[in-house]
Design an enzyme around this catalytic site. Structure first.
Site, PDB file in Angstrom:
ATOM      1  N   LYS A  25      85.684  44.650  45.014  1.00  0.00           N
ATOM      2  CA  LYS A  25      86.843  43.771  45.244  1.00  0.00           C
ATOM      3  C   LYS A  25      86.525  42.318  44.906  1.00  0.00           C
ATOM      4  CE  LYS A  25      89.771  46.689  47.808  1.00  0.00           C
ATOM      5  NZ  LYS A  25      90.515  47.115  48.953  1.00  0.00           N
ATOM      6  N   LYS A  66      88.772  56.044  41.633  1.00  0.00           N
ATOM      7  CA  LYS A  66      89.620  56.623  42.681  1.00  0.00           C
ATOM      8  C   LYS A  66      91.066  56.141  42.581  1.00  0.00           C
ATOM      9  CE  LYS A  66      89.823  53.518  46.503  1.00  0.00           C
ATOM     10  NZ  LYS A  66      90.416  53.497  47.803  1.00  0.00           N
ATOM     11  N   LYS A 126      95.933  51.561  45.013  1.00  0.00           N
ATOM     12  CA  LYS A 126      97.090  50.731  44.668  1.00  0.00           C
ATOM     13  C   LYS A 126      96.700  49.531  43.828  1.00  0.00           C
ATOM     14  CE  LYS A 126      97.485  50.284  49.093  1.00  0.00           C
ATOM     15  NZ  LYS A 126      97.425  51.156  50.264  1.00  0.00           N
TER      16      LYS A 126
HETATM   17  N1  AQP Z   1      91.726  57.930  46.220  1.00  0.00           N
HETATM   18  C1  AQP Z   1      91.521  58.276  47.482  1.00  0.00           C
HETATM   19  N2  AQP Z   1      91.077  59.514  47.795  1.00  0.00           N
HETATM   20  C2  AQP Z   1      90.889  59.860  49.100  1.00  0.00           C
HETATM   21  N3  AQP Z   1      91.095  59.013  50.124  1.00  0.00           N
HETATM   22  C3  AQP Z   1      91.530  57.773  49.854  1.00  0.00           C
HETATM   23  N4  AQP Z   1      91.842  56.726  50.625  1.00  0.00           N
HETATM   24  C4  AQP Z   1      92.245  55.701  49.849  1.00  0.00           C
HETATM   25  N5  AQP Z   1      92.212  56.051  48.563  1.00  0.00           N
HETATM   26  C5  AQP Z   1      91.768  57.346  48.526  1.00  0.00           C
HETATM   27  C6  AQP Z   1      91.769  56.713  52.087  1.00  0.00           C
HETATM   28  O1  AQP Z   1      93.004  56.239  52.587  1.00  0.00           O
HETATM   29  C7  AQP Z   1      92.772  55.560  53.810  1.00  0.00           C
HETATM   30  C8  AQP Z   1      93.470  54.229  53.814  1.00  0.00           C
HETATM   31  O2  AQP Z   1      92.902  53.399  52.836  1.00  0.00           O
HETATM   32  P1  AQP Z   1      92.997  51.808  52.855  1.00  0.00           P
HETATM   33  O3  AQP Z   1      93.849  51.346  53.933  1.00  0.00           O
HETATM   34  O4  AQP Z   1      91.621  51.267  52.744  1.00  0.00           O
HETATM   35  O5  AQP Z   1      93.714  51.404  51.605  1.00  0.00           O
HETATM   36  P2  AQP Z   1      93.511  52.005  50.213  1.00  0.00           P
HETATM   37  O6  AQP Z   1      94.625  52.984  50.036  1.00  0.00           O
HETATM   38  O7  AQP Z   1      92.082  52.418  50.044  1.00  0.00           O
HETATM   39  O8  AQP Z   1      93.786  50.941  49.323  1.00  0.00           O
HETATM   40  P3  AQP Z   1      93.892  51.362  47.884  1.00  0.00           P
HETATM   41  O9  AQP Z   1      95.234  51.775  47.553  1.00  0.00           O
HETATM   42  O10 AQP Z   1      92.861  52.356  47.532  1.00  0.00           O
HETATM   43  O11 AQP Z   1      93.632  50.036  47.362  1.00  0.00           O
HETATM   44  P4  AQP Z   1      92.395  49.621  46.646  1.00  0.00           P
HETATM   45  O12 AQP Z   1      92.767  49.984  45.252  1.00  0.00           O
HETATM   46  O13 AQP Z   1      92.442  48.180  46.970  1.00  0.00           O
HETATM   47  O14 AQP Z   1      91.178  50.311  47.171  1.00  0.00           O
HETATM   48  C9  AQP Z   1      91.261  55.444  53.947  1.00  0.00           C
HETATM   49  O15 AQP Z   1      90.814  56.431  54.844  1.00  0.00           O
HETATM   50  C10 AQP Z   1      90.754  55.706  52.575  1.00  0.00           C
HETATM   51  O16 AQP Z   1      89.462  56.275  52.592  1.00  0.00           O
END
Ligand code: AQP
Length: 331
Positions: free
Chosen positions: A114, A195, A198
């Site tokens: 990040k 992975k 968003k």
């Molecule tokens: N791709 C994934 N596969 C499995 N689990 C996932 N999680 C996130 N992406 C995957 C799980 O979702 C939960 C919430 O995650 P978060 O609040 O940390 O936000 P995020 O969804 O991880 O954010 P994004 O969309 O993935 O944004 P970026 O791109 O900024 O990283 C967690 O339990 C996470 O493990």
């Protein structure tokens, strides 16, 4: 050892996507049927490390809470609340700053990723896992259902708990266990080597509340030939689509497509249609439940959840203050 209390959180930073659902939220829902107490949180203080948006954040938190309820989080069986409505989270995070090692935080891959993509690298991005440890340990939670990307943060949480217990001379915080699922790492549709998330942009994820046509379009545009098929290995894109098909409950179809892929006969288009149909079928009842929820219903659930969370958080924090020698009434 049986898990007594489960805690997990999710950031209100945009659309809930299939990665969140299969990696975490579906598991949250299932765990409500077990013997453990379940506590789920919309972590808005975490979200501000990605940017300050006072106009949008409350609406996003409300929206996400509604989406979680539609996915099956049941306020009768779980505590569901917003992190900033329980101030002890940030208080314990500060305490934990005195227990977390700078060197450990510097090794966090999420921070490296990040901070490498951000112009202003705020310290909140760096200490994010300390707040996460506070979220979990404030409830003395011993089970945390999350995706695999959070494994390193969970290890750090265990380290903080151990250090605290050692210094305080009492086994106060539990050893936290990570609870992973089959869908622990869903990959991006547009770049299946990373992975689903968003922050990479719209085409990289499928939103749980996206209209069926858009869901189908995104899946049909998925990259399938990133690594090329071979007789004994699937390309990352095909492996990801097969995983999504299995997670949507279509194991038999997935076995069939996998055999075709390995023998070099796979027609990518057919696989994509199958994944799109199965995903739309999975999302339909969730979207219908979401449409029936009003903002006022969600607000009432969150208010009740915060009150119940504060009961636990208040007593744990009182003990922490006493163990480290701070707080009013002690002097
Ligand atoms: N791709 C994934 N596969 C499995 N689990 C996932 N999680 C996130 N992406 C995957 C799980 O979702 C939960 C919430 O995650 P978060 O609040 O940390 O936000 P995020 O969804 O991880 O954010 P994004 O969309 O993935 O944004 P970026 O791109 O900024 O990283 C967690 O339990 C996470 O493990």
């Amino acid at each position: 050892m049986a898990i007594k209390r489960i805690f997990s959180g999710i950031q209100p930073t945009g659309d809930l996507h299939l990665g969140n659902y299969y990696g975490a939220v579906q598991n949250w829902v299932g765990l409500q049927n077990g013997d453990s107490e379940t506590i789920y949180c919309v972590v808005d203080y975490h979200a501000i490390t990605g940017g300050i948006e006072p106009e949008q954040l409350p609406q996003r938190s409300l929206q996400l809470a509604g989406d979680l309820i539609a996915c099956g989080i049941d306020p009768e069986r779980s505590i569901l609340f917003v992190q900033s409505h329980v101030p002890e989270h940030t208080e314990l995070a500060w305490v934990f700053n005195a227990f977390a090692a700078y060197g450990d935080l510097s090794r966090m891959t999420q921070f490296k990723d990040k901070s490498g993509r951000t112009k202003h690298v705020n310290s909140g991005l760096f200490t994010y896992p300390v707040l996460q440890a506070a979220d979990i340990l404030l409830y003395l939670a011993d089970g945390v259902p999350v995706g695999e990307d959070q494994a390193q943060h969970l290890e750090l949480t265990r380290g903080i708990a151990r250090r605290f217990n050692q210094i305080a001379g009492v086994e106060f915080f539990p050893e936290t266990q990570i609870l992973l699922t089959e869908g622990k790492r869903i990959m991006s549709l547009a770049d299946p080597t990373r992975k689903m998330g968003k922050s990479y942009g719209e085409k990289h994820y499928v939103g749980i509340m996206e209209p069926p046509k858009r869901v189908a379009k995104k899946i049909k545009s998925a990259v399938t030939d990133a690594g090329g098929e071979s007789r004994d290995a699937l390309s990352p894109g095909v492996a990801n689509l097969l995983g999504l098909l299995r997670l949507a409950g279509k194991d038999v179809e997935a076995d069939d497509f996998e055999a075709q892929a390995l023998s070099g006969d796979l027609m990518y288009g057919y696989l994509k249609v199958a994944v799109a149909d199965a995903t739309v079928e999975l999302l339909e009842p969730i979207q219908a439940r979401r449409a029936a929820l009003s903002d006022d219903d969600i607000r009432a659930i969150l208010a009740d959840g915060a009150a119940r969370a504060r009961d636990i958080a208040g007593s744990v924090m009182a003990e922490v203050r006493s163990l480290i020698g701070v707080g009013a009434g002690r002097i």
